[in-house]
Structures are given as structure tokens and as C-alpha cells.
Scaffold this motif. Structure first.
Motif, PDB file in Angstrom:
ATOM      1  N   ALA A 154       0.879  -1.385  -0.423  1.00  0.00           N
ATOM      2  CA  ALA A 154      -0.221   0.188   0.090  1.00  0.00           C
ATOM      3  C   ALA A 154       0.752   1.400   0.162  1.00  0.00           C
ATOM      4  CB  ALA A 154      -0.550   0.358   1.424  1.00  0.00           C
ATOM      5  N   LEU A 155       1.086   1.925  -1.061  1.00  0.00           N
ATOM      6  CA  LEU A 155       1.747   3.259  -1.211  1.00  0.00           C
ATOM      7  C   LEU A 155       0.565   4.793  -1.372  1.00  0.00           C
ATOM      8  CD1 LEU A 155       3.590   1.999  -3.858  1.00  0.00           C
ATOM      9  CD2 LEU A 155       4.503   2.328  -1.688  1.00  0.00           C
ATOM     10  N   SER A 200      11.678  -1.088 -11.490  1.00  0.00           N
ATOM     11  CA  SER A 200      10.310  -1.030 -12.481  1.00  0.00           C
ATOM     12  C   SER A 200       9.076  -0.569 -11.444  1.00  0.00           C
ATOM     13  CB  SER A 200       9.560  -2.300 -12.990  1.00  0.00           C
ATOM     14  OG  SER A 200       9.031  -1.892 -13.942  1.00  0.00           O
ATOM     15  N   PHE A 201       7.976   0.566 -12.234  1.00  0.00           N
ATOM     16  CA  PHE A 201       7.057   0.927 -11.580  1.00  0.00           C
ATOM     17  C   PHE A 201       5.574   0.442 -12.733  1.00  0.00           C
ATOM     18  CE2 PHE A 201      10.203   4.508 -11.170  1.00  0.00           C
ATOM     19  CZ  PHE A 201      10.494   4.220 -10.123  1.00  0.00           C
ATOM     20  N   GLU A 202       5.863  -0.420 -12.999  1.00  0.00           N
ATOM     21  CA  GLU A 202       4.399  -1.164 -13.753  1.00  0.00           C
ATOM     22  C   GLU A 202       3.527  -2.043 -13.381  1.00  0.00           C
ATOM     23  OE1 GLU A 202       5.805  -3.775 -16.785  1.00  0.00           O
ATOM     24  OE2 GLU A 202       6.712  -2.003 -18.045  1.00  0.00           O
ATOM     25  N   SER A 203       4.274  -2.428 -11.815  1.00  0.00           N
ATOM     26  CA  SER A 203       3.347  -3.651 -10.760  1.00  0.00           C
ATOM     27  C   SER A 203       2.023  -2.637 -10.011  1.00  0.00           C
ATOM     28  CB  SER A 203       4.194  -4.134 -10.130  1.00  0.00           C
ATOM     29  OG  SER A 203       4.899  -3.268  -9.260  1.00  0.00           O
ATOM     30  N   ILE A 204       2.605  -1.113  -9.719  1.00  0.00           N
ATOM     31  CA  ILE A 204       2.533  -0.108  -9.250  1.00  0.00           C
ATOM     32  C   ILE A 204       0.618   0.414  -9.991  1.00  0.00           C
ATOM     33  CG2 ILE A 204       2.065   1.898  -8.804  1.00  0.00           C
ATOM     34  CD1 ILE A 204       4.955   1.454  -7.739  1.00  0.00           C
ATOM     35  N   TYR A 205      -0.111   0.561  -9.288  1.00  0.00           N
ATOM     36  CA  TYR A 205      -1.891   0.373 -10.311  1.00  0.00           C
ATOM     37  C   TYR A 205      -2.042   1.487  -8.785  1.00  0.00           C
ATOM     38  CZ  TYR A 205      -1.108  -2.623 -13.375  1.00  0.00           C
ATOM     39  OH  TYR A 205      -0.806  -3.203 -14.669  1.00  0.00           O
ATOM     40  N   ILE A 234       0.634  -1.831  -5.209  1.00  0.00           N
ATOM     41  CA  ILE A 234       1.882  -2.615  -5.727  1.00  0.00           C
ATOM     42  C   ILE A 234       0.689  -3.757  -5.983  1.00  0.00           C
ATOM     43  CG2 ILE A 234       4.333  -4.254  -5.694  1.00  0.00           C
ATOM     44  CD1 ILE A 234       4.742  -2.300  -3.531  1.00  0.00           C
ATOM     45  N   LEU A 235       0.438  -4.676  -7.332  1.00  0.00           N
ATOM     46  CA  LEU A 235      -0.172  -5.714  -7.982  1.00  0.00           C
ATOM     47  C   LEU A 235       0.552  -6.985  -8.631  1.00  0.00           C
ATOM     48  CD1 LEU A 235      -3.145  -4.027  -8.926  1.00  0.00           C
ATOM     49  CD2 LEU A 235      -2.786  -5.278  -6.783  1.00  0.00           C
ATOM     50  N   ILE A 243       9.712  -4.930  -4.004  1.00  0.00           N
ATOM     51  CA  ILE A 243       9.155  -3.921  -3.017  1.00  0.00           C
ATOM     52  C   ILE A 243       9.528  -3.025  -2.232  1.00  0.00           C
ATOM     53  CG2 ILE A 243       7.283  -4.074  -1.055  1.00  0.00           C
ATOM     54  CD1 ILE A 243       6.434  -7.048  -2.256  1.00  0.00           C
ATOM     55  N   LYS A 244      10.929  -3.571  -1.371  1.00  0.00           N
ATOM     56  CA  LYS A 244      11.642  -2.378  -0.998  1.00  0.00           C
ATOM     57  C   LYS A 244      11.945  -0.862  -1.197  1.00  0.00           C
ATOM     58  CE  LYS A 244      15.675  -2.768   2.238  1.00  0.00           C
ATOM     59  NZ  LYS A 244      14.404  -3.410   3.990  1.00  0.00           N
ATOM     60  N   GLN A 245      12.481  -1.922  -2.576  1.00  0.00           N
ATOM     61  CA  GLN A 245      12.489  -0.043  -2.895  1.00  0.00           C
ATOM     62  C   GLN A 245      11.904   0.985  -3.491  1.00  0.00           C
ATOM     63  OE1 GLN A 245      14.378  -2.010  -7.028  1.00  0.00           O
ATOM     64  NE2 GLN A 245      16.665  -2.076  -6.129  1.00  0.00           N
TER      65      GLN A 245
END
Length: 272
Positions: A154-155, A200-205, A234-235, A243-245
Motif C-alpha cells: 500500500a502506497l 520497474s513501476f509497472e506493478s503500481i496501480y 503494488i499488484l 517492493i522494498k525499493q
């Protein structure tokens, strides 16, 4: 090591609205720098590159605990003399902080500084978390990275002052994942000394948002940006290191800000 410093101020004369602008805050900070290192002040004044500091709008001190990191963007009336105020300055690299150390150590609460036509005193500086001042903090880059979660997906962000991003020759106010995290990554790579490789940020929605555009008028110009709250998630099957980065960058937002004109009060962001 990034620092989020709170300068507590006491104006000795009224501060008029036309001097409560990003341009005047920027000038005050350069005056502070030049008082201990004139060459550095001149360098920061002339530099067009991304700068290792951010500034907030001037805030009137509240007697109660602040609500949700909320900030006042502008002032329609003069701030009367004797009104306790505060101002957030974040520093992103140790070199800048160390050069300003003489300023913090030899602070004279009776030395007047100038914001436009107003004289004001710096009465104290806070650099660690306080219950009444959530914007004060300090943490090394190594600590930021070590403490970043490998599992938190969760962001959640609060945009406390307007956020905008440059795309080509124009601004965009929509906080896409690419705009937000590329802004954070750029500053992290420049100042932290800890490379985040193959990120990569492609997993962030986006998962929820309550945002709107806000216009800040600085008399001779205006700035349009996005304020409010937005959450991402993050999906998918993502490596814990990735995820840590991402979490390290999200935590870094407190210090770095996001987007344009962070040296003039814009782009102040905190992770919720």
C-alpha cells in the motif's frame, strides 16, 4: 542524509501577502545560505539543475495538533507582528547540511532576517519528529533503505501543496505512477549514493484518490497543481527486493518532494 528541518520564526513587523510567495521564500533561503557561505549561495542562485533542498510556504503556528499535515498555501491578509510562524526546509545531501551547520549552531534569535519588507527572527530549529510538528525528521539514506518494507504493497500519499510535472514544454497535473516515482527516483539516484537498479513501476496501480487542482497565485504569476490524497497498490508476483525499493522511494517523499518548484513551496508530499 536527508533532513526535514522546521525553522520557528517570529516576525517583528507585519508580513504582507505580496511577500508570502515562492519567489520570496527562495530568496530568504539563499540569504541564509549566503550568510555562512557566499559562494554556495551564489552557486544555488545561478544553478538551473535540480537543487538539493525544498521549501514550504510560511505557516502560522497552531495551538492544537495539526490535522493531517495540512498546510496553508497562501495568505490573503498580512501576518501580524509577533505571530509565531514556522517554515520547513529540507536538505537532501550531507554537503549542503554541513555547510549550513554554522548557521544552526550559531543561531542568534535576535538577528533579524528579511522576508520582503518584514523583519523576522529565527527563534529555534527542530530536526527530529515532534507530536505537534509532524514535518520535522531526519534519517540517513542507508536507514531509509534498510527500514523500507519488503511486503507492504500500500502506497498512500498526501499532497500537502500543489504538485505538477513537466512533460516536454508543458505541465501536467495528473499524478500518474510514472510521474511520481520517476521524480522520486531521479532525486534518490542523485543524492543517496544507493543505486536502485532494474527497478520497474509497472506493478503500481491507483487504488483510490481524492484529488483536485489548486491554483496558487503569486501576484506576478500563478502555479497550478494537484492536491489531496491518492493511494496506489503494488499488484502481481513481485520480488520482495522490488517492493522494498518502491517503499524506500515512497518514504523518501517527505524529504524530496515531488515534481516541479519544490524549492518554492510546491510539491510537498508525505506518505500516510
Amino acid at each position: 542524509m536527508p533532513h526535514s528541518l522546521i525553522l520557528n520564526l517570529l516576525p517583528q513587523s507585519p508580513i504582507y501577502p505580496q511577500f508570502l510567495t515562492g519567489r520570496h521564500y527562495h530568496a530568504l533561503f539563499l540569504t541564509l545560505v549566503s550568510s555562512v557561505d557566499p559562494a554556495l549561495g551564489e552557486y544555488l542562485h545561478n544553478s538551473k539543475a535540480d537543487k538539493a533542498f525544498t521549501l514550504s510556504p510560511l505557516q502560522i503556528q497552531q495551538r492544537t495538533k495539526p490535522h493531517h499535515h495540512s498546510l496553508q498555501l497562501s495568505h490573503q491578509k498580512p501576518i501580524p507582528a509577533g505571530t509565531p510562524c514556522w517554515w520547513r526546509v529540507s536538505l537532501l545531501d550531507d554537503t549542503l547540511f554541513s555547510k549550513l551547520t554554522p548557521l544552526w549552531l550559531n543561531l542568534n534569535p535576535e538577528h533579524p532576517w528579511h522576508l520582503g519588507s518584514a523583519n523576522l527572527y529565527i527563534t529555534s530549529i527542530q530536526g527530529t519528529p515532534q507530536s505537534m510538528q509532524p514535518w520535522a525528521n531526519a534519517c540517513s539514506y542507508a536507514q531509509l533503505y534498510a527500514q523500507a518494507s519488503e511486503s507492504d504493497r500500500a502506497l498512500n500519499f498526501l499532497f500537502a501543496t500543489p504538485v505538477a510535472f513537466r512533460q516536454g514544454t508543458y505541465d501536467t497535473f495528473l499524478p500518474t505512477r510514472e510521474c511520481i516515482f520517476n521524480s522520486l527516483l531521479s532525486r534518490w539516484q542523485k543524492y543517496s549514493g544507493i543505486e536502485l537498479s532494474n527497478i520497474s513501476f509497472e506493478s503500481i496501480y491507483p487504488s483510490s484518490f481524492n484529488i483536485n487542482t489548486e491554483i496558487v497565485r503569486n501576484y506576478d504569476s500563478k502555479f497550478i497543481g494537484c492536491i489531496g490524497e491518492i493511494s496506489y497498490r503494488i499488484l502481481g508476483e513481485i520480488e520482495p527486493n522490488t517492493i522494498k525499493q518502491i517503499n524506500a522511494l515512497a518514504d523518501f517523499a517527505l524529504y524530496a518532494g515531488i515534481g516541479r518548484k519544490t524549492t518554492m513551496g510546491m510539491g510537498m508530499v508525505v506518505r500516510r
